[in-house]
Scaffold this active site. Structure first.
Site, PDB file in Angstrom:
ATOM      1  N   ASP A  72     -10.318  13.840   7.273  1.00  0.00           N
ATOM      2  CA  ASP A  72      -9.543  12.875   6.487  1.00  0.00           C
ATOM      3  C   ASP A  72      -9.306  13.388   5.055  1.00  0.00           C
ATOM      4  OD1 ASP A  72      -8.292  10.422   5.775  1.00  0.00           O
ATOM      5  OD2 ASP A  72     -10.212   9.558   5.154  1.00  0.00           O
ATOM      6  N   TYR A 126      -3.830  14.665  -2.862  1.00  0.00           N
ATOM      7  CA  TYR A 126      -4.304  13.902  -1.702  1.00  0.00           C
ATOM      8  C   TYR A 126      -5.471  14.608  -1.020  1.00  0.00           C
ATOM      9  CZ  TYR A 126      -3.623  10.222   1.753  1.00  0.00           C
ATOM     10  OH  TYR A 126      -3.772   9.107   2.550  1.00  0.00           O
ATOM     11  N   HIS A 176      -9.644   8.166   2.919  1.00  0.00           N
ATOM     12  CA  HIS A 176      -9.680   6.755   3.330  1.00  0.00           C
ATOM     13  C   HIS A 176     -11.116   6.252   3.470  1.00  0.00           C
ATOM     14  CE1 HIS A 176      -5.705   8.061   4.958  1.00  0.00           C
ATOM     15  NE2 HIS A 176      -5.320   6.836   4.686  1.00  0.00           N
ATOM     16  N   HIS A 210       0.839  -1.205   0.000  1.00  0.00           N
ATOM     17  CA  HIS A 210       0.000   0.000   0.000  1.00  0.00           C
ATOM     18  C   HIS A 210       0.874   1.256   0.000  1.00  0.00           C
ATOM     19  CE1 HIS A 210      -3.587   2.436   1.377  1.00  0.00           C
ATOM     20  NE2 HIS A 210      -2.589   3.217   1.792  1.00  0.00           N
ATOM     21  N   GLU A 211       1.820   1.314   0.932  1.00  0.00           N
ATOM     22  CA  GLU A 211       2.617   2.539   1.083  1.00  0.00           C
ATOM     23  C   GLU A 211       3.539   2.787  -0.116  1.00  0.00           C
ATOM     24  OE1 GLU A 211       1.916   4.749   3.219  1.00  0.00           O
ATOM     25  OE2 GLU A 211       0.530   3.520   4.371  1.00  0.00           O
ATOM     26  N   HIS A 243       1.756   4.317  -2.996  1.00  0.00           N
ATOM     27  CA  HIS A 243       1.613   5.781  -2.929  1.00  0.00           C
ATOM     28  C   HIS A 243       2.781   6.435  -3.671  1.00  0.00           C
ATOM     29  CE1 HIS A 243      -1.944   6.465  -0.607  1.00  0.00           C
ATOM     30  NE2 HIS A 243      -1.510   5.800   0.461  1.00  0.00           N
TER      31      HIS A 243
END
Ligand SMILES: [Zn+2]
Length: 344
Positions: free
Chosen positions: A263, A181, A268, A166-167, A170
């Protein structure tokens, strides 16, 4: 040169940290203050690096892995404990993140001939044992950082392949579409990170769309929360419901899209909507074909792409890839129906 939008992208979203705080779990306060201090110190370094980067095109590198031990401080690149090809560490957390980053790197290279996060073989910098019982992991624009978790609610963040997948995705998004974002483009950024986190986990576990659990973060839940997860791509809104984290707020349909400002405008939260689309398409044409369609589409998106224009771009790629024989002929109609199922 393309403007690369950097995100400070954490795997555990702010609304979960807020719920934990309400439940009296003290990892929340510490986590937040670490992040804040840390961001302030980072700002100068990033500004310097981006001004430097604008002058020259970086040479192609070997995507080497460098694992650093933060030794429970808030410093990155503190002590180099394992590098590419070097001996294994006595610390299994170090070895695990080294292997996980290698699996993510291999996936992008072998599947898409895409080298590291930037397709120029950028080094993969991985920091473990960041902060004291720090319960998060993040991509900050040029490296990855993992906390140990508190051991009860969350275990070590460096141990789960979907978290690393996941990271690092990004990073891939940053260097391709550069999705901002915030709001729907931010939810698409989160969506892509979940998609490839899940796909890479499925590949490693030899699962198919039918046998995968489609959960994100299920392996970082501590003994208190066994059986829960951070997100479910198959059934958004059902990943968790407990006294510590509250209830999973993800919608699975445009009728329930979150319109608030928390958020970053629900990055998310609303990612649940395209996540459900990916699940439906992968179930119909298999995960590897859906992953190819999503990756080829990513390269055509703009920083401001919203859900509607994402649908248009993806259907266009579906047609193109089907004509080239790379995905089934039914892909465009399957994708169109899947978007309609979530109200798009
Ligand atoms: Zn993320």
């Amino acid at each position: 040169m393309k403007n690369h939008h950097r995100c400070n992208c954490h795997i555990i979203p702010p609304f979960i940290l807020d719920e934990l705080k309400k439940a009296g779990v003290d990892i929340t306060a510490q986590t937040k203050s670490i992040s804040r201090d840390f961001r302030l110190r980072r700002a100068d370094q990033l500004a310097f690096r981006s001004s430097e980067a604008s002058l020259v095109t970086p040479p192609v590198k070997n995507a080497d892995r460098f694992v650093y031990d933060s030794k429970t401080t808030q410093n990155q690149r503190l002590l180099l404990v394992r590098k590419e090809g070097g001996a294994a560490s006595a610390d299994q957390v170090v070895n695990q993140v080294y292997e996980n980053a290698g699996a993510v790197r291999s996936y992008y290279k072998n599947t898409f001939n895409y080298l590291s996060v930037d397709n120029h073989g950028a080094d993969l910098i991985l920091n473990v044992h960041f902060g004291k019982a720090y319960a998060n992991a993040f991509w900050d624009g040029d490296e990855m950082t993992f906390g140990d978790g508190d051991g009860q609610i969350f275990t070590n963040l460096a141990s789960a392949l979907d978290v690393t997948g996941h990271e690092l995705t990004h990073g891939v998004v940053q260097y391709t579409a550069g999705l901002t974002y915030q709001g729907q483009p931010g939810a698409l950024n989160e969506h892509y990170a979940d998609v490839f986190g899940s796909v890479i986990k499925q590949v490693a576990k030899h699962q198919t769309a039918a046998t995968a659990d489609w959960l994100i973060g299920d392996e970082i839940m501590g003994p208190t929360l066994t059986g829960q997860a951070l997100r479910s791509m198959k059934a958004p809104g059902t990943a968790y419901n407990n006294q510590f984290m509250g209830k999973d707020p993800q919608p699975a349909h445009m009728d329930n899209i979150y319109k608030g400002s928390a958020d970053n405008g629900g990055v998310h939260i609303n990612s649940g909507i395209p996540n459900k689309v990916f699940y439906l398409v992968a179930t119909a044409i298999e995960t590897d074909k859906a992953a190819l369609l999503w990756f080829e589409t990513l390269k055509t998106l703009k920083p401001t792409t919203n859900f509607k224009s994402f649908k248009t771009a993806l259907l266009k790629q579906a047609k193109k890839l089907a004509t080239a024989g790379k995905v089934p002929a039914t892909t465009e109609s399957v994708a169109k129906q899947s978007f309609q199922d979530v109200g798009l």
